[in-house]
Enzyme design. Structure first.
Site, PDB file in Angstrom:
ATOM      1  N   ASN A 133       0.842  -1.196   0.000  1.00 25.62           N
ATOM      2  CA  ASN A 133       0.000   0.000   0.000  1.00 25.62           C
ATOM      3  C   ASN A 133       0.878   1.248   0.000  1.00 25.62           C
ATOM      4  O   ASN A 133       0.628   2.201  -0.746  1.00 25.62           O
ATOM      5  CB  ASN A 133      -0.920  -0.036   1.234  1.00 25.62           C
ATOM      6  CG  ASN A 133      -2.048   0.934   1.147  1.00 25.62           C
ATOM      7  OD1 ASN A 133      -2.654   1.107   0.107  1.00 25.62           O
ATOM      8  ND2 ASN A 133      -2.357   1.559   2.271  1.00 25.62           N
ATOM      9  N   VAL A 142      -5.485   4.681  -7.458  1.00 20.23           N
ATOM     10  CA  VAL A 142      -5.326   3.453  -6.686  1.00 20.23           C
ATOM     11  C   VAL A 142      -5.503   3.935  -5.241  1.00 20.23           C
ATOM     12  O   VAL A 142      -4.561   4.413  -4.627  1.00 20.23           O
ATOM     13  CB  VAL A 142      -3.957   2.789  -6.921  1.00 20.23           C
ATOM     14  CG1 VAL A 142      -3.794   1.551  -6.054  1.00 20.23           C
ATOM     15  CG2 VAL A 142      -3.777   2.440  -8.400  1.00 20.23           C
ATOM     16  N   PRO A 143      -6.738   3.870  -4.737  1.00 22.37           N
ATOM     17  CA  PRO A 143      -7.123   4.629  -3.534  1.00 22.37           C
ATOM     18  C   PRO A 143      -6.621   4.059  -2.208  1.00 22.37           C
ATOM     19  O   PRO A 143      -7.387   3.532  -1.393  1.00 22.37           O
ATOM     20  CB  PRO A 143      -8.649   4.617  -3.603  1.00 22.37           C
ATOM     21  CG  PRO A 143      -8.972   3.344  -4.296  1.00 22.37           C
ATOM     22  CD  PRO A 143      -7.864   3.137  -5.294  1.00 22.37           C
ATOM     23  N   CYS A 144      -5.328   4.217  -1.973  1.00 21.71           N
ATOM     24  CA  CYS A 144      -4.738   3.737  -0.725  1.00 21.71           C
ATOM     25  C   CYS A 144      -5.293   4.481   0.490  1.00 21.71           C
ATOM     26  O   CYS A 144      -5.200   3.981   1.612  1.00 21.71           O
ATOM     27  CB  CYS A 144      -3.223   3.817  -0.784  1.00 21.71           C
ATOM     28  SG  CYS A 144      -2.574   5.379  -1.395  1.00 21.71           S
ATOM     29  N   HIS A 145      -5.910   5.630   0.259  1.00 23.93           N
ATOM     30  CA  HIS A 145      -6.508   6.370   1.387  1.00 23.93           C
ATOM     31  C   HIS A 145      -7.733   5.654   1.956  1.00 23.93           C
ATOM     32  O   HIS A 145      -8.182   5.976   3.047  1.00 23.93           O
ATOM     33  CB  HIS A 145      -6.879   7.797   0.954  1.00 23.93           C
ATOM     34  CG  HIS A 145      -7.920   7.869  -0.099  1.00 23.93           C
ATOM     35  ND1 HIS A 145      -7.631   7.708  -1.442  1.00 23.93           N
ATOM     36  CD2 HIS A 145      -9.256   8.083  -0.024  1.00 23.93           C
ATOM     37  CE1 HIS A 145      -8.755   7.821  -2.138  1.00 23.93           C
ATOM     38  NE2 HIS A 145      -9.754   8.048  -1.297  1.00 23.93           N
TER      39      HIS A 145
END
Length: 176
Positions: A133, A142-145
């Site tokens: 991540n 690429v929504p690592c949040h």
């Protein structure tokens, strides 16, 4: 016979103002996103680009309209504006699996590192999932949040926890 040095990849760097600071959008000649990060993390973005692309040079100009418009639309309230944006990264098979699982998390929802590890078929690889991540070069798309701690807390985010809080709240308010 001397080795020929690898060719430098020319990438486009666009700087886009958003409510949470300027984002750096990097695309290649095909208009595919190679990196997306916040301006105050440009050195990190450049390190990740070197890891994923090898030798490169950044040319500052506008990204292709459809990619730029998708980023602007996301911040203007279209929760799914980034869903179809094409990306290209290197990374290990495990990292790519984690990043794919991240893209499957719907806007306004979160998952834990353990849930992502389970999704990619490695339930014991929670720490490795967290590391993958953190190596994601394409924030937001690429929504690592959208990944949180097991206890529901907003754990570390490369763009800062306050940005993470804003992004999650933004997605919750723009859902249809």
């Amino acid at each position: 016979m001397p080795k020929t040095p690898p060719e430098r990849l020319t990438l486009i760097l666009d700087r886009i103002d958003t409510p949470v600071g300027q984002v750096l959008l990097v695309t290649d000649a095909d208009g595919v996103v190679r990196a997306l990060d916040f301006h105050d993390f440009e050195p990190r973005m450049r390190r990740l680009l070197a890891r994923h692309c090898g030798a490169f040079e950044l040319v500052e100009r506008k990204a292709p309209a459809e990619v730029r418009d998708a980023v602007l639309s996301y911040f203007s309230g279209e929760a799914r504006a980034l869903d179809q944006v094409k990306t290209r990264t290197a990374g290990t098979a495990f990292q790519r699996a984690v990043w794919s699982a991240l893209r499957a998390i719907p806007p306004g929802q979160t998952r834990t590192y353990a849930q992502i590890a389970q999704t990619v078929g490695s339930p014991r690889a929670v720490r490795a999932t967290g590391m993958a991540n953190g190596q994601n070069p394409i924030a937001l798309i690429v929504p690592c949040h959208r990944v949180i701690g097991a206890n529901g807390t907003l754990t570390g985010y490369a763009g800062g926890v306050e940005r993470k809080r804003w992004l999650l709240a933004h997605e919750c308010t723009i859902l249809p």
